[in-house]
Design a protein around this motif. Structure first.
Motif, PDB file in Angstrom:
ATOM      1  N   TYR A  32       0.826  -1.202   0.000  1.00 22.29           N
ATOM      2  CA  TYR A  32       0.000   0.000   0.000  1.00 22.29           C
ATOM      3  C   TYR A  32       0.863   1.256   0.000  1.00 22.29           C
ATOM      4  CZ  TYR A  32      -4.441  -2.398   1.010  1.00 22.29           C
ATOM      5  OH  TYR A  32      -5.560  -3.169   0.936  1.00 22.29           O
ATOM      6  N   ASN A 148      -7.443   4.026  -6.621  1.00 28.03           N
ATOM      7  CA  ASN A 148      -7.952   3.156  -5.561  1.00 28.03           C
ATOM      8  C   ASN A 148      -8.978   3.855  -4.683  1.00 28.03           C
ATOM      9  OD1 ASN A 148      -8.006   0.608  -4.376  1.00 28.03           O
ATOM     10  ND2 ASN A 148      -6.461   1.115  -2.860  1.00 28.03           N
ATOM     11  N   ASP A 151     -11.477   1.544  -2.153  1.00 30.14           N
ATOM     12  CA  ASP A 151     -10.862   1.054  -0.912  1.00 30.14           C
ATOM     13  C   ASP A 151     -10.662   2.190   0.082  1.00 30.14           C
ATOM     14  OD1 ASP A 151     -10.820  -1.315  -2.231  1.00 30.14           O
ATOM     15  OD2 ASP A 151      -8.650  -1.574  -2.254  1.00 30.14           O
ATOM     16  N   SER A 202     -12.654  -3.120   2.049  1.00 35.02           N
ATOM     17  CA  SER A 202     -12.536  -3.718   0.721  1.00 35.02           C
ATOM     18  C   SER A 202     -11.078  -3.714   0.292  1.00 35.02           C
ATOM     19  CB  SER A 202     -13.393  -2.963  -0.296  1.00 35.02           C
ATOM     20  OG  SER A 202     -12.914  -1.647  -0.484  1.00 35.02           O
ATOM     21  N   VAL A 203     -10.680  -4.793  -0.355  1.00 37.91           N
ATOM     22  CA  VAL A 203      -9.351  -4.898  -0.954  1.00 37.91           C
ATOM     23  C   VAL A 203      -9.573  -5.153  -2.444  1.00 37.91           C
ATOM     24  CG1 VAL A 203      -7.163  -6.131  -1.015  1.00 37.91           C
ATOM     25  CG2 VAL A 203      -8.347  -5.818   1.168  1.00 37.91           C
ATOM     26  N   ILE A 214      -2.216  -4.228  -5.765  1.00 35.12           N
ATOM     27  CA  ILE A 214      -3.195  -3.520  -4.936  1.00 35.12           C
ATOM     28  C   ILE A 214      -2.849  -2.036  -4.929  1.00 35.12           C
ATOM     29  CG2 ILE A 214      -3.642  -5.512  -3.458  1.00 35.12           C
ATOM     30  CD1 ILE A 214      -1.874  -4.068  -1.310  1.00 35.12           C
ATOM     31  N   ASP A 215      -3.816  -1.222  -4.528  1.00 35.24           N
ATOM     32  CA  ASP A 215      -3.631   0.217  -4.340  1.00 35.24           C
ATOM     33  C   ASP A 215      -2.892   0.864  -5.521  1.00 35.24           C
ATOM     34  OD1 ASP A 215      -3.756   2.680  -3.085  1.00 35.24           O
ATOM     35  OD2 ASP A 215      -1.932   2.344  -1.914  1.00 35.24           O
ATOM     36  N   THR A 229     -12.806  -6.896  -6.395  1.00 33.37           N
ATOM     37  CA  THR A 229     -12.953  -6.257  -5.089  1.00 33.37           C
ATOM     38  C   THR A 229     -13.510  -7.269  -4.102  1.00 33.37           C
ATOM     39  OG1 THR A 229     -13.378  -4.101  -6.110  1.00 33.37           O
ATOM     40  CG2 THR A 229     -14.053  -4.386  -3.821  1.00 33.37           C
ATOM     41  N   ALA A 261      -6.387 -11.210  -0.705  1.00 32.66           N
ATOM     42  CA  ALA A 261      -7.187 -10.128  -0.119  1.00 32.66           C
ATOM     43  C   ALA A 261      -7.435 -10.365   1.370  1.00 32.66           C
ATOM     44  CB  ALA A 261      -8.512  -9.995  -0.866  1.00 32.66           C
ATOM     45  N   LEU A 264      -4.217  -9.780   3.380  1.00 31.73           N
ATOM     46  CA  LEU A 264      -3.838  -8.373   3.518  1.00 31.73           C
ATOM     47  C   LEU A 264      -4.785  -7.606   4.429  1.00 31.73           C
ATOM     48  CD1 LEU A 264      -2.988  -7.571  -0.220  1.00 31.73           C
ATOM     49  CD2 LEU A 264      -1.358  -7.800   1.653  1.00 31.73           C
ATOM     50  N   ALA A 265      -6.062  -7.987   4.420  1.00 29.24           N
ATOM     51  CA  ALA A 265      -7.073  -7.199   5.136  1.00 29.24           C
ATOM     52  C   ALA A 265      -6.946  -7.302   6.653  1.00 29.24           C
ATOM     53  CB  ALA A 265      -8.470  -7.640   4.700  1.00 29.24           C
TER      54      ALA A 265
END
Length: 303
Positions: A32, A148, A151, A202-203, A214-215, A229, A261, A264-265
């Motif tokens: 991120y 992004n 998210d 949300s990822v 991501i991001d 997502t 996802a 990471l979340a």
């Protein structure tokens, strides 16, 4: 206003960087940008938060009001979501340029926060069944768009709902199915929303070439063929999945992306919750200190 463009050379540079796990800004594929999260910024709102994810900047205000119960859900409160992209956030948003994006982001947030998958105890928002309930209005303003957005909006809304307080009510039974209620205005008696800690984030994973990231930045988003997502709560449970764009995802890669996802979340939610609790404790300490100073001032004036 035409859509932003990317040259073939820029696209090739980004795709090669993603393949080598070294993106244009130096990040790895699953890294991120810098996150800055603040809560309790708007004094007139029931709850508020602001999140800066890289250069993307989102402000969310929550307002709690009394409304009518939906006939299909006679014992539940309601959540109403709205997203607006400020015209100053991007040249693409001038005039009515952001209408489609506003609708898409609003629908995505509503799907995640409305219903049992959100983790919110909507029944606790009901005041009088079949009649009155608390309605939670979540208004998100995108002040700067640098990739992004969804998210970032979900993270900010979750923090704002943590910061939200709902007034207590006293209900009187008048008989014959008639009820009256009174709202207690004392701020100290207001309560947090039950179940907020189960709210997911949300990822969104963006497939670029044979890899995914991501991001993303704006240019990386333009290189993506398909997005996935995934809504994930603090227990690591999947609360929703949405595919975007016209590309396809192989079944094996789909399972891998969902697993990524959830992985990471969980730590991200833990860090967010720790930050929110720490900020609230600091605010409470300042309030106590302010009351102490006022008390000392009062006694000094008496003396």
């Amino acid at each position: 206003m035409p859509a932003p463009l990317i040259s073939p050379a820029e696209r090739n540079y980004i795709e090669q960087g993603v393949e080598q796990d070294c993106r244009a800004d130096g990040r790895a594929r699953l890294e991120y940008r810098h996150v800055v999260l603040e809560s309790g910024l708007l004094s007139q709102a029931s709850g508020s938060a602001r999140c800066r994810l890289g250069e993307s900047d989102v402000l969310v205000g929550v307002k709690v009001e009394i409304g009518q119960v939906e006939s299909a859900k006679p014992k539940q409160g309601r959540v109403v979501c709205n997203v607006e992209c400020s015209p100053s956030a991007s040249q693409q948003f001038e005039g009515r340029g952001a209408d489609d994006l506003n609708n898409s982001l609003t629908l995505a947030m509503d799907r995640l926060f409305n219903g049992s998958q959100s983790g919110l105890d909507l029944e606790s928002l009901c005041i009088i069944p079949d009649q009155q309930c608390w309605v939670i209005y979540i208004d998100a303003m995108v002040m700067d768009a640098a990739g992004n957005l969804l998210d970032c909006i979900i993270m900010t809304a979750r923090a704002a709902l943590y910061n939200t307080r709902i007034p207590k009510t006293e209900i009187e039974d008048l008989g014959d199915g008639e009820f009256e209620f009174e709202v207690i205005d004392d701020v100290d008696d207001a309560e947090p929303i039950k179940g907020w800690e189960n709210l997911p984030i949300s990822v969104t994973l963006y497939k670029i070439g044979q890899r995914y990231i991501i991001d993303p930045t704006i240019l990386e988003e333009l290189c993506s063929q398909v997005t996935l997502t995934v809504g994930v709560n603090k227990q690591g449970l999947v609360c929703g999945i949405k595919k975007g764009q016209t590309g396809s995802i192989e079944p094996s890669l789909l399972n891998e992306m969902i697993g990524t996802a959830t992985t990471l979340a969980k730590p991200l939610i833990e860090r967010m919750d720790s930050k929110l609790v720490s900020d609230e404790n600091k605010i409470l300490e300042k309030k106590k200190l302010g009351q102490h100073v006022e008390t000392l001032g009062f006694f000094a004036s008496v003396i």
